[in-house]
Design a protein around this motif. Structure first.
Motif, PDB file in Angstrom:
ATOM      1  N   VAL A  65       7.819  -4.524   7.102  1.00 39.47           N
ATOM      2  CA  VAL A  65       9.007  -5.327   6.819  1.00 39.47           C
ATOM      3  C   VAL A  65      10.120  -4.397   6.334  1.00 39.47           C
ATOM      4  CG1 VAL A  65      10.005  -7.026   5.227  1.00 39.47           C
ATOM      5  CG2 VAL A  65       7.814  -7.491   6.358  1.00 39.47           C
ATOM      6  N   ALA A  66      11.240  -4.402   7.051  1.00 35.11           N
ATOM      7  CA  ALA A  66      12.369  -3.521   6.713  1.00 35.11           C
ATOM      8  C   ALA A  66      13.377  -4.205   5.805  1.00 35.11           C
ATOM      9  CB  ALA A  66      13.064  -3.060   7.992  1.00 35.11           C
ATOM     10  N   CYS A  67      13.477  -5.530   5.919  1.00 33.29           N
ATOM     11  CA  CYS A  67      14.412  -6.270   5.076  1.00 33.29           C
ATOM     12  C   CYS A  67      13.914  -7.704   4.929  1.00 33.29           C
ATOM     13  CB  CYS A  67      15.820  -6.256   5.687  1.00 33.29           C
ATOM     14  SG  CYS A  67      15.941  -7.073   7.298  1.00 33.29           S
ATOM     15  N   TRP A  68      14.462  -8.400   3.937  1.00 35.49           N
ATOM     16  CA  TRP A  68      14.077  -9.784   3.651  1.00 35.49           C
ATOM     17  C   TRP A  68      15.290 -10.693   3.806  1.00 35.49           C
ATOM     18  CZ3 TRP A  68       9.060 -11.251   2.203  1.00 35.49           C
ATOM     19  CH2 TRP A  68       8.181 -10.197   1.935  1.00 35.49           C
ATOM     20  N   ASN A  69      15.018 -11.949   4.122  1.00 41.90           N
ATOM     21  CA  ASN A  69      16.090 -12.946   4.079  1.00 41.90           C
ATOM     22  C   ASN A  69      16.806 -12.818   2.742  1.00 41.90           C
ATOM     23  OD1 ASN A  69      15.112 -13.846   6.514  1.00 41.90           O
ATOM     24  ND2 ASN A  69      14.363 -15.800   5.750  1.00 41.90           N
ATOM     25  N   PRO A  75       6.368  -6.780  18.170  1.00 37.03           N
ATOM     26  CA  PRO A  75       6.331  -5.807  17.074  1.00 37.03           C
ATOM     27  C   PRO A  75       7.351  -4.699  17.369  1.00 37.03           C
ATOM     28  CG  PRO A  75       4.470  -5.459  18.543  1.00 37.03           C
ATOM     29  CD  PRO A  75       5.215  -6.650  19.075  1.00 37.03           C
ATOM     30  N   LEU A  76       8.532  -4.806  16.798  1.00 33.27           N
ATOM     31  CA  LEU A  76       9.644  -3.917  17.127  1.00 33.27           C
ATOM     32  C   LEU A  76       9.627  -2.657  16.270  1.00 33.27           C
ATOM     33  CD1 LEU A  76      12.361  -6.694  17.467  1.00 33.27           C
ATOM     34  CD2 LEU A  76      10.902  -5.725  19.254  1.00 33.27           C
ATOM     35  N   LYS A  77      10.063  -1.562  16.854  1.00 36.24           N
ATOM     36  CA  LYS A  77       9.944  -0.267  16.186  1.00 36.24           C
ATOM     37  C   LYS A  77      10.792  -0.156  14.933  1.00 36.24           C
ATOM     38  CE  LYS A  77      13.363   1.859  19.309  1.00 36.24           C
ATOM     39  NZ  LYS A  77      13.563   2.894  20.358  1.00 36.24           N
ATOM     40  N   GLU A  78      11.865  -0.959  14.822  1.00 35.61           N
ATOM     41  CA  GLU A  78      12.707  -0.899  13.628  1.00 35.61           C
ATOM     42  C   GLU A  78      12.146  -1.716  12.465  1.00 35.61           C
ATOM     43  OE1 GLU A  78      15.063  -0.362  17.344  1.00 35.61           O
ATOM     44  OE2 GLU A  78      13.919  -2.085  16.577  1.00 35.61           O
ATOM     45  N   GLY A  79      11.082  -2.450  12.725  1.00 33.62           N
ATOM     46  CA  GLY A  79      10.463  -3.221  11.658  1.00 33.62           C
ATOM     47  C   GLY A  79      10.793  -4.702  11.730  1.00 33.62           C
ATOM     48  N   TYR A  80      10.255  -5.430  10.774  1.00 37.67           N
ATOM     49  CA  TYR A  80      10.386  -6.884  10.727  1.00 37.67           C
ATOM     50  C   TYR A  80      11.401  -7.317   9.665  1.00 37.67           C
ATOM     51  CZ  TYR A  80       5.859  -7.079  13.228  1.00 37.67           C
ATOM     52  OH  TYR A  80       4.839  -6.937  14.133  1.00 37.67           O
ATOM     53  N   ARG A  81      11.835  -8.575   9.788  1.00 39.34           N
ATOM     54  CA  ARG A  81      12.565  -9.256   8.722  1.00 39.34           C
ATOM     55  C   ARG A  81      11.589 -10.189   8.020  1.00 39.34           C
ATOM     56  NH1 ARG A  81      14.045 -14.118   9.000  1.00 39.34           N
ATOM     57  NH2 ARG A  81      14.303 -14.156  11.274  1.00 39.34           N
ATOM     58  N   GLY A  82      11.416 -10.006   6.735  1.00 39.78           N
ATOM     59  CA  GLY A  82      10.430 -10.792   6.001  1.00 39.78           C
ATOM     60  C   GLY A  82      11.035 -12.015   5.316  1.00 39.78           C
ATOM     61  N   TYR A  91       0.875  -1.179   0.000  1.00 39.53           N
ATOM     62  CA  TYR A  91       0.000   0.000   0.000  1.00 39.53           C
ATOM     63  C   TYR A  91       0.909   1.224   0.000  1.00 39.53           C
ATOM     64  CZ  TYR A  91       0.931  -0.158   5.050  1.00 39.53           C
ATOM     65  OH  TYR A  91       1.545  -0.213   6.277  1.00 39.53           O
ATOM     66  N   SER A  92       0.381   2.354  -0.372  1.00 39.51           N
ATOM     67  CA  SER A  92       1.182   3.574  -0.507  1.00 39.51           C
ATOM     68  C   SER A  92       1.873   3.932   0.803  1.00 39.51           C
ATOM     69  CB  SER A  92       0.300   4.738  -0.966  1.00 39.51           C
ATOM     70  OG  SER A  92       1.048   5.922  -1.073  1.00 39.51           O
ATOM     71  N   GLY A  93       3.182   4.114   0.733  1.00 39.38           N
ATOM     72  CA  GLY A  93       3.934   4.521   1.905  1.00 39.38           C
ATOM     73  C   GLY A  93       4.392   3.402   2.800  1.00 39.38           C
ATOM     74  N   ALA A  94       4.067   2.152   2.481  1.00 35.47           N
ATOM     75  CA  ALA A  94       4.465   1.029   3.323  1.00 35.47           C
ATOM     76  C   ALA A  94       5.981   0.845   3.291  1.00 35.47           C
ATOM     77  CB  ALA A  94       3.784  -0.254   2.859  1.00 35.47           C
ATOM     78  N   ARG A  95       6.554   0.564   4.442  1.00 32.59           N
ATOM     79  CA  ARG A  95       7.996   0.338   4.544  1.00 32.59           C
ATOM     80  C   ARG A  95       8.443  -0.814   3.658  1.00 32.59           C
ATOM     81  NH1 ARG A  95      10.004  -0.364  10.527  1.00 32.59           N
ATOM     82  NH2 ARG A  95      10.624   1.831  10.483  1.00 32.59           N
ATOM     83  N   VAL A  96       7.595  -1.830   3.517  1.00 28.97           N
ATOM     84  CA  VAL A  96       7.950  -3.010   2.730  1.00 28.97           C
ATOM     85  C   VAL A  96       8.175  -2.679   1.254  1.00 28.97           C
ATOM     86  CG1 VAL A  96       5.577  -3.710   2.156  1.00 28.97           C
ATOM     87  CG2 VAL A  96       7.379  -5.448   2.367  1.00 28.97           C
ATOM     88  N   ASN A  97       7.578  -1.609   0.765  1.00 32.97           N
ATOM     89  CA  ASN A  97       7.715  -1.251  -0.652  1.00 32.97           C
ATOM     90  C   ASN A  97       9.159  -0.970  -1.039  1.00 32.97           C
ATOM     91  OD1 ASN A  97       4.940  -1.364  -0.504  1.00 32.97           O
ATOM     92  ND2 ASN A  97       4.606   0.816  -0.813  1.00 32.97           N
ATOM     93  N   THR A  98       9.960  -0.515  -0.077  1.00 30.09           N
ATOM     94  CA  THR A  98      11.365  -0.179  -0.345  1.00 30.09           C
ATOM     95  C   THR A  98      12.298  -1.013   0.530  1.00 30.09           C
ATOM     96  OG1 THR A  98      11.218   1.662   1.232  1.00 30.09           O
ATOM     97  CG2 THR A  98      10.828   2.175  -1.080  1.00 30.09           C
ATOM     98  N   SER A  99      11.840  -2.175   0.941  1.00 29.50           N
ATOM     99  CA  SER A  99      12.603  -3.016   1.854  1.00 29.50           C
ATOM    100  C   SER A  99      13.900  -3.516   1.227  1.00 29.50           C
ATOM    101  CB  SER A  99      11.748  -4.206   2.304  1.00 29.50           C
ATOM    102  OG  SER A  99      11.158  -4.842   1.192  1.00 29.50           O
ATOM    103  N   GLN A 100      14.894  -3.726   2.089  1.00 31.57           N
ATOM    104  CA  GLN A 100      16.201  -4.202   1.660  1.00 31.57           C
ATOM    105  C   GLN A 100      16.225  -5.724   1.567  1.00 31.57           C
ATOM    106  OE1 GLN A 100      19.012  -2.610   4.493  1.00 31.57           O
ATOM    107  NE2 GLN A 100      18.549  -0.476   3.990  1.00 31.57           N
ATOM    108  N   GLY A 101      17.337  -6.249   1.034  1.00 29.83           N
ATOM    109  CA  GLY A 101      17.509  -7.689   0.951  1.00 29.83           C
ATOM    110  C   GLY A 101      16.916  -8.280  -0.315  1.00 29.83           C
ATOM    111  N   THR A 102      16.781  -9.608  -0.328  1.00 32.16           N
ATOM    112  CA  THR A 102      16.239 -10.310  -1.491  1.00 32.16           C
ATOM    113  C   THR A 102      14.719 -10.308  -1.402  1.00 32.16           C
ATOM    114  OG1 THR A 102      18.218 -11.708  -1.517  1.00 32.16           O
ATOM    115  CG2 THR A 102      16.390 -12.389  -2.907  1.00 32.16           C
ATOM    116  N   ALA A 103      14.127  -9.156  -1.653  1.00 30.78           N
ATOM    117  CA  ALA A 103      12.663  -9.049  -1.674  1.00 30.78           C
ATOM    118  C   ALA A 103      12.126  -9.949  -2.787  1.00 30.78           C
ATOM    119  CB  ALA A 103      12.249  -7.600  -1.904  1.00 30.78           C
ATOM    120  N   PRO A 104      11.040 -10.683  -2.535  1.00 26.28           N
ATOM    121  CA  PRO A 104      10.516 -11.609  -3.543  1.00 26.28           C
ATOM    122  C   PRO A 104      10.303 -10.978  -4.917  1.00 26.28           C
ATOM    123  CG  PRO A 104       9.436 -12.001  -1.466  1.00 26.28           C
ATOM    124  CD  PRO A 104      10.293 -10.778  -1.261  1.00 26.28           C
TER     125      PRO A 104
END
Length: 427
Positions: free
Chosen positions: A404-408, A300-307, A132-145
């Motif tokens: 989600v801030a980053c992915w595996n 639910p940590l303030k720095e975000g999740y690892r997806g 969704y617009s503005g979601a942290r996951v949209n620009t997440s680091q790592g190997t995003a699917p």
């Protein structure tokens, strides 16, 4: 002639749309009919323990009419066999972060998404990466699917930068991972990744001992503590890996960690016994601890999740009726039953609208909407895991996956990463 449904056609013993009729060239004989029976097919699945579950196998065999053999492996074994022993499996149940390793081997054939009838029901996290617009996951680091979801063509081993008709794997489950803790033993709320290195919990913490995943958790902790800052936690330089390793070794020698875990069961046992009070965890492991009647929170940590995201890939060796059966299995997995089953453990279905059809409204509201449980929540195996009135840790699907801030990840410096991680574990 009586009408025959597509499903009846399959379970009646014929491959979906591919019963083979071969006419003999001998003009003195009529056509010879060769009938391939799908009930004679046995598909070999291999993957980690997350979805290699007898209940899923039994339901699939019941509905599809052919046999399935499941093989549960560690993450490392699963990837290694996918790359080096393609004749040992028909379907690869793997994580998307493994694809930069597996796809170049040529052992998975591109999947024609036009044969996957529920493909348009897959959440955009996998297709274009925009939740969704503005979601942290949209620009997440790592190997995003979204980075490894598509291939350039029907015979390609190159990832496409935008959607095509050819997929690497068909996603079916995913989640937002974080730290789990025992509130009855910690005695306060955990709100930051930084707490994993807090001396207050010395000797009672644990981190996941899978290099590609554990390094991401470590990076989240170090950023939260202000020890390091990464431009991309999923693509570290050698210098960054050196520094991360040195900090981890310092923490280990100071006695911060009680142990390291590689398997689901190990993490559950550490937390259930009280040996560990704060650690890297997977959602179903938290569920399993709760099923033992113990308190456990998925923070639910303030720095975000690892997806992370899991999908099903097809072996290059599949063809004919076996390939048809494999596509039927892909379609079945997305149809909803599996999604509902896994959602009761805390996973998310890649086709959530289909999973919803196999969930009680109260279950959907709890697991996906973040609403208080209107009834007791029961896991897929019949155990009570949440009482009426409970709210899912982290809230709704959008709140959790949106953060989600980053992915595996698989890193270009993967070999060096494994070397440095081993140095940490044996220090």
């Amino acid at each position: 002639m009586s009408k025959i449904s597509r499903r009846n056609f399959i379970t009646g013993g014929l491959a979906a749309g591919t019963a083979i009729a071969a006419a003999s060239c001998n003009p003195n004989r009529g056509p010879t009919i060769i009938t391939n029976k799908i009930k004679d097919v046995t598909l070999r699945l291999m993957g980690t323990g997350a979805a290699q579950i007898n209940d899923i196998r039994e339901q699939a065999e019941k509905e599809l009419g052919f046999k399935i053999k499941m093989r549960a492996l560690s993450t490392a074994e699963n990837i290694q066999i996918a790359i080096t022993q393609p004749k040992q499996y028909d379907i690869y149940d793997g994580e998307f972060f493994s694809l930069p390793l597996v796809i170049p081997s040529g052992n998975l054939q591109p999947i024609d998404i036009r044969k996957v009838k529920e493909f348009d029901k897959i959440t955009p996290i996998f297709t274009n990466g925009e939740l969704y617009s503005g979601a942290r996951v949209n620009t997440s680091q790592g190997t995003a699917p979204r980075k490894v979801m598509f291939l350039k063509g029907s015979d390609s081993t190159e990832f496409a930068t935008s959607p095509t008709d050819w997929a690497t794997m068909i996603p079916f489950q995913f989640n937002a991972d974080t730290l789990g803790y025992r509130p009855d033993l910690v005695n306060r709320k955990i709100e930051s990744w930084a707490e994993l290195f807090n001396p207050e919990f010395r000797g009672k913490t644990s981190i996941l001992d899978i290099p590609s995943i554990g390094i991401m958790d470590a990076a989240m902790v170090m950023e939260a503590q202000g020890l390091m800052q990464f431009s991309d936690k999923g693509n570290m330089t050698r210098e960054e890996l050196d520094k991360v390793t040195n900090i981890l070794i310092e923490q280990k020698r100071a006695g911060q960690f009680r142990a390291f875990w590689k398997t689901f069961d190990e993490s559950v046992n550490f937390m259930s016994s009280g040996e560990v009070v704060l650690q890297s965890m997977w959602s179903p492991a938290v569920t399993a601890v709760k099923a033992r009647g113990l308190q456990c929170v998925y923070a639910p940590l303030k720095e975000g999740y690892r997806g992370w995201g899991g999908g099903l890939g097809l072996s290059k060796n599949l063809s004919g009726i076996e390939l048809d059966a494999a596509y039927e299995y892909l379609n079945w997995v997305l149809a909803g039953w599996v999604g509902g089953f896994l959602s009761r453990q805390g996973y998310y279905s890649a086709a959530p609208d289909n999973a919803r059809k196999y969930m009680k409204p109260e279950e959907w509201d709890f697991w996906y909407e973040g609403k208080p449980a209107a009834i007791d929540m029961i896991d897929p195996f019949g155990k009570k895991i949440e009482s009426q009135g409970a709210v899912r840790d982290g809230g709704s699907f959008n709140e959790r996956m949106g953060n989600v801030a980053c992915w595996n990840s698989f890193m270009p410096e993967q070999v060096y990463l494994v070397y440095k991680w081993t140095e940490f574990i044996v220090a």
